[in-house]
Design a protein around this motif. Structure first.
Motif, PDB file in Angstrom:
ATOM      1  N   UNK A  58       0.780  -1.230   0.000  1.00 28.91           N
ATOM      2  CA  UNK A  58       0.000   0.000   0.000  1.00 28.91           C
ATOM      3  C   UNK A  58       0.807   1.274   0.000  1.00 28.91           C
ATOM      4  N   UNK A  59       2.138   1.157   0.126  1.00 28.12           N
ATOM      5  CA  UNK A  59       2.980   2.355   0.178  1.00 28.12           C
ATOM      6  C   UNK A  59       3.452   2.749  -1.222  1.00 28.12           C
ATOM      7  N   UNK A  89      -5.027  -0.326   2.013  1.00 30.87           N
ATOM      8  CA  UNK A  89      -4.964   0.988   2.638  1.00 30.87           C
ATOM      9  C   UNK A  89      -3.626   1.631   2.292  1.00 30.87           C
ATOM     10  N   UNK A  90      -3.685   2.792   1.665  1.00 31.86           N
ATOM     11  CA  UNK A  90      -2.461   3.488   1.290  1.00 31.86           C
ATOM     12  C   UNK A  90      -1.907   4.304   2.439  1.00 31.86           C
ATOM     13  N   UNK A  91      -0.596   4.194   2.645  1.00 28.29           N
ATOM     14  CA  UNK A  91       0.049   4.885   3.767  1.00 28.29           C
ATOM     15  C   UNK A  91       1.503   5.125   3.402  1.00 28.29           C
ATOM     16  N   UNK A  92       1.994   6.300   3.765  1.00 24.46           N
ATOM     17  CA  UNK A  92       3.390   6.635   3.486  1.00 24.46           C
ATOM     18  C   UNK A  92       4.087   7.069   4.764  1.00 24.46           C
ATOM     19  N   UNK A 272      -2.752   7.809   2.166  1.00 28.12           N
ATOM     20  CA  UNK A 272      -2.734   8.126   0.738  1.00 28.12           C
ATOM     21  C   UNK A 272      -3.924   7.523  -0.005  1.00 28.12           C
ATOM     22  N   UNK A 273      -4.980   7.200   0.731  1.00 28.10           N
ATOM     23  CA  UNK A 273      -6.173   6.680   0.085  1.00 28.10           C
ATOM     24  C   UNK A 273      -6.054   5.211  -0.249  1.00 28.10           C
ATOM     25  N   UNK A 274      -6.851   4.769  -1.210  1.00 31.89           N
ATOM     26  CA  UNK A 274      -6.836   3.370  -1.626  1.00 31.89           C
ATOM     27  C   UNK A 274      -5.707   3.156  -2.619  1.00 31.89           C
TER      28      UNK A 274
END
Length: 516
Positions: A58-59, A89-92, A272-274
């Motif tokens: 997701x990153x 789940x997008x995540x940074x 960061x959204x989907x």
């Protein structure tokens, strides 16, 4: 069980085994020559582990890695694509900075956990308190309002930061035994403390968050000097941070003695959204049996405490290097050779399970799959995964690997089918002959498996180079074999209840992760 032993002497320049004797097969010789004289492993490792870094599902770094791999393969004239299989789940991750600001100033070693909320671009400060030893869950509920504005420590304070091997080397026997006894007692007491709260390590952080805590502080020691496991957060609004054993112990002792520590936490992560999730698939098309497949396999994703070097950057570059070599010295294989770089293995073999679901036409025609996943060490174990005739074809192919490279490999046939652990199990469950190229330990479980120390410097390139040679030769031999491999399954021994053993069941991939 077969054992191969040979004294291996390395040159300092070409990394060639000076004891290597040419085989009767020029393709095998050319594989060894290309791998030793034109190795790309160090370059691949630098680009993947140093430049791109960890590859949390997701990153943005995960997507960057997929695109990098496709570009690499195309540069080697290998067909490659990124194949979507789900969403996550997008995540940074951003900068984590954790400072103790009272009773004195000290920058602390620590980081936020994956998917932890950030702090909105500014530091959050608060006193640090320890989860109390309450009488029961009712008492815990009465205590919860006191956490407002504070950071709550929810991990046991380890009595020593020295791994057991260090104690064994230097301590007296009596001292070592006393430490272990005291540690066991503390562990038992902390487990009881947690149980009395009515929560688990998964459900407690959200409860603290709801009660107004400034954040959750933990320390998941990996039983080695400076090594902590870094997994995911369960909070949605406040940060969850992991602090090294050394610094966690400092905060704990200060809080326990009444010298209330205060910390400042800045965590710049962002949602960061989907995010779309992919597998990277490379292909060298077969000339005689293009609809039968030899598959090289390694998961591409990682946790992000370090840079995902040995879990599974090393397996990744082994398979990339094997494909590069095969394309150069064996460009027209009899069977199609595929490589699969799977996404979201760490959350449950999701990428490979999705591939098995989506491509039954490939799975039913797999000649063999070779997977590599457990660290930087040279391959030392190969078992038959419960396929009753695996001794025949695996033994035949392995016999063509030069002695200098298969030295020390132990085989076990037919073995037992793996139900999990890594991506080969997704294929075994579907009845495909899939095998794990299992590696020498190199303190993997303690120092690099899912830790903040899983970085480029831990890679042992001589071992990784040997593994690339083995993978390439086994793929070549599997492609050339006149016979299609047998899928006959061994009769499994009875389980603990005395019931007949059963083959692992095929499981569905989680195709929407972290989105609830």
């Amino acid at each position: 069980m077969k054992k191969f032993f040979l004294l291996i002497i390395l040159t300092s320049t070409l990394h060639v085994h000076s004891g290597y004797a040419q085989s009767k097969d020029p393709v095998v010789d050319n594989i060894v020559k290309e791998a030793t004289e034109n190795s790309q492993l160090e370059k691949l490792a630098h680009e993947l582990m140093d430049v791109i870094g960890p590859r949390l599902v997701g990153s943005p770094q995960m997507m960057q890695a997929h695109e990098w791999a496709v570009a690499k393969y195309k540069g080697w004239n290998i067909t490659a694509k990124n194949e979507k299989w789900g969403e996550w789940r997008g995540w940074e991750r951003g900068v984590s900075h954790i400072d103790m600001i009272a009773p004195r100033v000290k920058s602390l070693e620590g980081m936020q956990l994956a998917w932890s909320p950030g702090t909105g671009g500014k530091p959050v400060t608060g006193d640090v308190i320890i989860l109390p030893d309450v009488a029961d869950s009712v008492a815990l509920q009465k205590w919860l309002p006191s956490v407002k504005g504070k950071f709550v420590m929810i991990s046991m304070n380890q009595p020593t930061g020295r791994p057991d091997y260090n104690w064994q080397e230097f301590a007296t026997k009596e001292s070592f035994e006393k430490m272990k006894k005291d540690r066991d007692a503390q562990t038992e007491a902390w487990t009881a403390r947690m149980k009395k709260t009515g929560y688990t390590t998964r459900t407690l952080p959200p409860a603290l968050e709801k009660a107004g805590a400034a954040g959750v502080v933990m320390s998941y020691w990996s039983k080695g000097f400076g090594a902590n496991k870094i997994f995911g957060a369960y909070t949605k609004k406040v940060p969850t941070v992991d602090i090294s054993l050394e610094d966690y112990g400092l905060l704990y002792r200060l809080a326990e003695s009444g010298n209330t520590p205060k910390i400042s936490v800045r965590a710049d992560s962002k949602e960061t959204g989907i995010s779309q999730t992919f597998n990277t698939i490379g292909e060298i098309k077969g000339t005689e049996k293009p609809n039968e497949y030899v598959l090289l396999s390694a998961h591409f994703d990682s946790w992000d405490g370090g840079s995902g070097a040995t879990d599974n950057g090393t397996g990744t570059i082994v398979m990339m290097e094997a494909m590069r070599i095969l394309k150069k010295v064996y460009p027209n294989p009899k069977r199609t050779i595929l490589v699969g770089h799977w996404g979201s293995e760490e959350q449950g073999l999701n990428g490979s399970r999705a591939f098995v679901e989506d491509h039954p036409e490939i799975v039913q025609n797999i000649q063999a799959l070779f997977n590599q996943d457990n660290g930087t060490g040279r391959v030392v174990n190969l078992q038959g995964q419960g396929f009753v005739n695996s001794y025949d074809y695996l033994g035949r192919w392995l016999s063509h690997v030069p002695e200098a490279y298969k030295a020390g490999i132990e085989t076990k046939f037919p073995g037992a089918p793996g139900g999990g652990g890594s991506d080969f199990a997704s294929f075994v469950a579907a009845g495909a002959p899939a095998f794990s190229l299992s590696s020498l330990n190199w303190s993997y479980g303690t120092y690099t498996w899912h830790t903040n120390r899983d970085t480029y410097d831990k890679v042992v390139f001589d071992d990784v180079r040997t593994n690339a040679i083995i993978a390439a030769i086994m793929a070549y031999e599997a492609s050339e074999d006149p016979a299609k491999t047998s899928r006959d399954k061994a009769i499994l021994p009875a389980n603990a209840d005395g019931k007949p053993g059963t083959w692992p069941e095929q499981r569905k991939a989680t195709r929407k992760g972290g989105l609830d």
